[in-house]
Write a protein that holds these residues in place. Structure first.
Motif, PDB file in Angstrom:
ATOM      1  N   ALA A 206       0.803  -1.221   0.000  1.00  0.00           N
ATOM      2  CA  ALA A 206       0.000   0.000   0.000  1.00  0.00           C
ATOM      3  C   ALA A 206       0.841   1.278   0.000  1.00  0.00           C
ATOM      4  O   ALA A 206       0.564   2.197  -0.791  1.00  0.00           O
ATOM      5  N   PRO A 207       1.865   1.422   0.856  1.00  0.00           N
ATOM      6  CA  PRO A 207       2.648   2.666   0.834  1.00  0.00           C
ATOM      7  C   PRO A 207       3.335   2.917  -0.505  1.00  0.00           C
ATOM      8  O   PRO A 207       3.407   4.061  -0.977  1.00  0.00           O
ATOM      9  N   GLN A 208       3.848   1.840  -1.145  1.00  0.00           N
ATOM     10  CA  GLN A 208       4.504   2.011  -2.443  1.00  0.00           C
ATOM     11  C   GLN A 208       3.508   2.471  -3.508  1.00  0.00           C
ATOM     12  O   GLN A 208       3.839   3.302  -4.365  1.00  0.00           O
ATOM     13  N   LEU A 209       2.285   1.945  -3.441  1.00  0.00           N
ATOM     14  CA  LEU A 209       1.257   2.342  -4.398  1.00  0.00           C
ATOM     15  C   LEU A 209       0.858   3.797  -4.186  1.00  0.00           C
ATOM     16  O   LEU A 209       0.639   4.539  -5.153  1.00  0.00           O
ATOM     17  N   ALA A 210       0.772   4.215  -2.928  1.00  0.00           N
ATOM     18  CA  ALA A 210       0.437   5.614  -2.650  1.00  0.00           C
ATOM     19  C   ALA A 210       1.542   6.541  -3.161  1.00  0.00           C
ATOM     20  O   ALA A 210       1.257   7.605  -3.734  1.00  0.00           O
ATOM     21  N   ASP A 211       2.799   6.144  -2.966  1.00  0.00           N
ATOM     22  CA  ASP A 211       3.912   6.953  -3.482  1.00  0.00           C
ATOM     23  C   ASP A 211       3.861   7.039  -5.011  1.00  0.00           C
ATOM     24  O   ASP A 211       4.115   8.111  -5.593  1.00  0.00           O
ATOM     25  N   ALA A 212       3.534   5.927  -5.661  1.00  0.00           N
ATOM     26  CA  ALA A 212       3.431   5.921  -7.124  1.00  0.00           C
ATOM     27  C   ALA A 212       2.297   6.840  -7.581  1.00  0.00           C
ATOM     28  O   ALA A 212       2.422   7.540  -8.602  1.00  0.00           O
ATOM     29  N   ALA A 213       1.187   6.849  -6.825  1.00  0.00           N
ATOM     30  CA  ALA A 213       0.064   7.737  -7.159  1.00  0.00           C
ATOM     31  C   ALA A 213       0.498   9.197  -7.066  1.00  0.00           C
ATOM     32  O   ALA A 213       0.131  10.025  -7.914  1.00  0.00           O
ATOM     33  N   VAL A 214       1.278   9.533  -6.043  1.00  0.00           N
ATOM     34  CA  VAL A 214       1.761  10.914  -5.894  1.00  0.00           C
ATOM     35  C   VAL A 214       2.649  11.295  -7.070  1.00  0.00           C
ATOM     36  O   VAL A 214       2.522  12.397  -7.629  1.00  0.00           O
ATOM     37  N   ARG A 215       3.547  10.394  -7.471  1.00  0.00           N
ATOM     38  CA  ARG A 215       4.432  10.709  -8.598  1.00  0.00           C
ATOM     39  C   ARG A 215       3.628  10.978  -9.869  1.00  0.00           C
ATOM     40  O   ARG A 215       3.893  11.940 -10.602  1.00  0.00           O
ATOM     41  N   ASP A 216       2.634  10.115 -10.143  1.00  0.00           N
ATOM     42  CA  ASP A 216       1.824  10.319 -11.348  1.00  0.00           C
ATOM     43  C   ASP A 216       0.949  11.568 -11.226  1.00  0.00           C
ATOM     44  O   ASP A 216       0.762  12.300 -12.204  1.00  0.00           O
ATOM     45  N   ALA A 217       0.413  11.814 -10.028  1.00  0.00           N
ATOM     46  CA  ALA A 217      -0.433  13.000  -9.833  1.00  0.00           C
ATOM     47  C   ALA A 217       0.366  14.277 -10.047  1.00  0.00           C
ATOM     48  O   ALA A 217      -0.128  15.247 -10.643  1.00  0.00           O
ATOM     49  N   ASN A 218       1.602  14.292  -9.586  1.00  0.00           N
ATOM     50  CA  ASN A 218       2.432  15.490  -9.748  1.00  0.00           C
ATOM     51  C   ASN A 218       2.854  15.717 -11.197  1.00  0.00           C
ATOM     52  O   ASN A 218       3.257  16.826 -11.554  1.00  0.00           O
ATOM     53  N   ARG A 219       2.765  14.677 -12.012  1.00  0.00           N
ATOM     54  CA  ARG A 219       3.080  14.809 -13.440  1.00  0.00           C
ATOM     55  C   ARG A 219       1.855  15.216 -14.252  1.00  0.00           C
ATOM     56  O   ARG A 219       1.959  15.458 -15.455  1.00  0.00           O
ATOM     57  N   SER A 220       0.705  15.291 -13.606  1.00  0.00           N
ATOM     58  CA  SER A 220      -0.541  15.588 -14.316  1.00  0.00           C
ATOM     59  C   SER A 220      -0.759  17.090 -14.409  1.00  0.00           C
ATOM     60  O   SER A 220      -0.387  17.844 -13.498  1.00  0.00           O
ATOM     61  N   ARG A 221      -1.393  17.496 -15.480  1.00  0.00           N
ATOM     62  CA  ARG A 221      -1.684  18.922 -15.664  1.00  0.00           C
ATOM     63  C   ARG A 221      -2.758  19.384 -14.698  1.00  0.00           C
ATOM     64  O   ARG A 221      -2.686  20.459 -14.123  1.00  0.00           O
ATOM     65  N   GLY A 222      -3.786  18.581 -14.520  1.00  0.00           N
ATOM     66  CA  GLY A 222      -4.851  18.941 -13.591  1.00  0.00           C
ATOM     67  C   GLY A 222      -4.415  18.739 -12.150  1.00  0.00           C
ATOM     68  O   GLY A 222      -3.495  17.982 -11.851  1.00  0.00           O
ATOM     69  N   THR A 223      -5.073  19.430 -11.232  1.00  0.00           N
ATOM     70  CA  THR A 223      -4.702  19.350  -9.825  1.00  0.00           C
ATOM     71  C   THR A 223      -5.707  18.550  -8.999  1.00  0.00           C
ATOM     72  O   THR A 223      -5.479  18.333  -7.810  1.00  0.00           O
ATOM     73  N   ALA A 224      -6.813  18.109  -9.593  1.00  0.00           N
ATOM     74  CA  ALA A 224      -7.879  17.494  -8.802  1.00  0.00           C
ATOM     75  C   ALA A 224      -7.437  16.211  -8.113  1.00  0.00           C
ATOM     76  O   ALA A 224      -7.898  15.895  -7.011  1.00  0.00           O
ATOM     77  N   ILE A 225      -6.542  15.428  -8.732  1.00  0.00           N
ATOM     78  CA  ILE A 225      -6.138  14.147  -8.161  1.00  0.00           C
ATOM     79  C   ILE A 225      -5.069  14.317  -7.090  1.00  0.00           C
ATOM     80  O   ILE A 225      -4.866  13.442  -6.243  1.00  0.00           O
ATOM     81  N   ARG A 226      -4.358  15.442  -7.098  1.00  0.00           N
ATOM     82  CA  ARG A 226      -3.199  15.590  -6.203  1.00  0.00           C
ATOM     83  C   ARG A 226      -3.544  15.556  -4.720  1.00  0.00           C
ATOM     84  O   ARG A 226      -2.847  14.889  -3.951  1.00  0.00           O
ATOM     85  N   PRO A 227      -4.591  16.290  -4.248  1.00  0.00           N
ATOM     86  CA  PRO A 227      -4.872  16.203  -2.807  1.00  0.00           C
ATOM     87  C   PRO A 227      -5.227  14.797  -2.367  1.00  0.00           C
ATOM     88  O   PRO A 227      -4.856  14.376  -1.257  1.00  0.00           O
ATOM     89  N   TRP A 228      -5.938  14.045  -3.216  1.00  0.00           N
ATOM     90  CA  TRP A 228      -6.257  12.658  -2.877  1.00  0.00           C
ATOM     91  C   TRP A 228      -4.978  11.832  -2.739  1.00  0.00           C
ATOM     92  O   TRP A 228      -4.831  11.047  -1.793  1.00  0.00           O
ATOM     93  N   ALA A 229      -4.061  12.015  -3.687  1.00  0.00           N
ATOM     94  CA  ALA A 229      -2.823  11.234  -3.654  1.00  0.00           C
ATOM     95  C   ALA A 229      -2.008  11.546  -2.407  1.00  0.00           C
ATOM     96  O   ALA A 229      -1.521  10.642  -1.720  1.00  0.00           O
ATOM     97  N   HIS A 230      -1.866  12.831  -2.079  1.00  0.00           N
ATOM     98  CA  HIS A 230      -1.090  13.196  -0.902  1.00  0.00           C
ATOM     99  C   HIS A 230      -1.785  12.758   0.388  1.00  0.00           C
ATOM    100  O   HIS A 230      -1.116  12.351   1.355  1.00  0.00           O
ATOM    101  N   ALA A 231      -3.107  12.823   0.415  1.00  0.00           N
ATOM    102  CA  ALA A 231      -3.833  12.410   1.629  1.00  0.00           C
ATOM    103  C   ALA A 231      -3.683  10.912   1.877  1.00  0.00           C
ATOM    104  O   ALA A 231      -3.452  10.479   3.014  1.00  0.00           O
ATOM    105  N   TRP A 232      -3.792  10.119   0.819  1.00  0.00           N
ATOM    106  CA  TRP A 232      -3.613   8.670   1.001  1.00  0.00           C
ATOM    107  C   TRP A 232      -2.169   8.331   1.319  1.00  0.00           C
ATOM    108  O   TRP A 232      -1.890   7.405   2.091  1.00  0.00           O
ATOM    109  N   GLN A 233      -1.235   9.073   0.747  1.00  0.00           N
ATOM    110  CA  GLN A 233       0.168   8.872   1.113  1.00  0.00           C
ATOM    111  C   GLN A 233       0.366   9.151   2.605  1.00  0.00           C
ATOM    112  O   GLN A 233       1.086   8.413   3.303  1.00  0.00           O
ATOM    113  N   ALA A 234      -0.292  10.185   3.111  1.00  0.00           N
ATOM    114  CA  ALA A 234      -0.212  10.503   4.532  1.00  0.00           C
ATOM    115  C   ALA A 234      -0.751   9.359   5.382  1.00  0.00           C
ATOM    116  O   ALA A 234      -0.134   8.964   6.382  1.00  0.00           O
ATOM    117  N   ALA A 235      -1.908   8.809   4.981  1.00  0.00           N
ATOM    118  CA  ALA A 235      -2.504   7.712   5.761  1.00  0.00           C
ATOM    119  C   ALA A 235      -1.607   6.485   5.773  1.00  0.00           C
ATOM    120  O   ALA A 235      -1.427   5.835   6.812  1.00  0.00           O
TER     121      ALA A 235
END
Length: 383
Positions: A206-235
């Protein structure tokens, strides 16, 4: 404007064609009827409820996918499976609409029914993607496949079929990687991380998947997915004991939420109550029960929270009360959790079990035995 009782009768009438087939997709008489009600002033909440009722009723015979397609698309799908070169973007758009419809029923239909609905889209996507076709059409079909595989992976997780769930998530990740749209793979990673965190075999990933989500979210033009990615990374990091990293991720989620708030709102936006909920969960992992309880109380003030998410936060708040020395009050909250999640979603159930383990020192107290009785009643088959 007919009253709600007559609207329901008319909805079932317009769901059927003159040939007695069930057709609910875009362009159908049923869709036109809902549009007419909206024009006459019906609320979105009522229209959503009306649609869910009709879909739930008319997909019980296993013909749900065809029913959710536009009237002229079902024959096109049949032909495309025989001759993939005939596929065009109308078909991929119709399949995406069907997946969206199925996903919208996640909290209303039994998971076994959802699995029956999404399975034909999964199989059709696999067969169509295996055939050569023009790039624009292939890309749109691949996007459909990512959505269908992700949804099917989540449904398999809910049905306790973790092996199938992991395989579908892997398939979704691979297909998303072939699209030049990083946010799509980020959404797959997030769903996969959430499922892995609550399954015995996948918790380490799970932590590795959350980190991967953050990396992909930060590469995205839109910002809507980023807070979700960082919040799950925090959890995930808080659960692993990395509390400073978790706090940093929460601060980034708050920043991302503010950055995204200037854009168009949707039903999947990251809201302040989401941030309060994740903060409470992280504080609970950090051993700060009082701070966690206050943050969770703020989150639970929201009236827009789905029942399953409400149940997850209630179990966390119950844990906080137990750790604050009031196990009886915590147990009372767990009773509310059982009532708040009638569909027996797996994640609230897992968290409920975590909370129940905290009550072992009071195993023989009456308030704990009453909770056990309630749990047994909730899972017992109805006769």
């Amino acid at each position: 404007m007919p009253d709600e009782r007559h609207q329901l009768l008319l909805a079932h009438l317009y769901a059927r064609t003159p040939g007695d087939e069930i057709v609910l997709g875009p362009g159908s008489d049923f869709a036109e009827f809902l549009s007419a009600l909206e024009y006459l002033g019906a609320s979105q909440a009522w229209l959503t409820s009306l649609r869910s009722t009709v879909v739930r009723t008319h997909t019980s015979n296993g013909g749900g996918l065809i029913a959710l397609l536009p009237p002229d698309i079902s024959s096109m799908l049949t032909s495309a499976l025989v001759r993939p070169e005939w596929v065009d973007e109308r078909l991929s758009a119709a399949l995406q609409s069907a997946v969206t419809d199925i996903s919208a029923q996640f909290d209303t239909l039994p998971f076994a029914r959802l699995q029956l609905l999404v399975a034909p889209v999964v199989e059709a996507s696999r067969r169509l993607l295996a055939a050569p076709m023009p790039e624009p059409v292939q890309s749109s079909l691949r996007a459909v496949a990512v959505s269908a595989f992700t949804l099917a992976g989540r449904v398999a997780f809910e049905l306790r079929d973790d092996m199938t769930s992991q395989a579908l998530y892997t398939e979704a990740t691979d297909e998303a990687g072939l699209l030049a749209v990083p946010w799509r793979r980020a959404t797959v990673h997030l769903s996969h991380a959430m499922a892995s965190m609550h399954s015995p075999a996948g918790v380490g990933k799970a932590p590795q998947l959350a980190d991967a989500a953050v990396r992909d979210a930060n590469r995205s033009r839109g910002t809507a997915i980023r807070p979700w990615a960082h919040a799950w990374q925090a959890a995930m990091t808080a659960r692993a004991g990395d509390h400073q990293i978790a706090q940093n991720a929460l601060e980034l989620a708050a920043y991302d939420m503010d950055s995204a708030s200037s854009g168009a709102r949707s039903g999947h936006d990251f809201r302040p109550w989401h941030l309060h909920g994740f903060t409470g969960v992280c504080q609970l992992y950090a051993g700060c029960a009082e701070t966690a309880h206050d943050a969770l109380s703020q989150a639970l003030q929201s009236t827009a929270m789905p029942l399953a998410e409400q149940a997850i936060l209630i179990t966390s708040q119950a844990l906080a009360r137990v750790r604050l020395g009031d196990p009886e009050a915590g147990t009372e909250l767990l009773h509310h959790c059982i009532e708040a999640c009638p569909t027996h979603d797996r994640i609230p159930t897992v968290r409920l079990n975590w909370a129940r383990k905290e009550l072992r020192p009071w195993q023989h107290e009456q308030f704990v035995t009453a909770l056990d009785d309630h749990l047994m009643e909730a899972v017992a088959p109805r006769t």
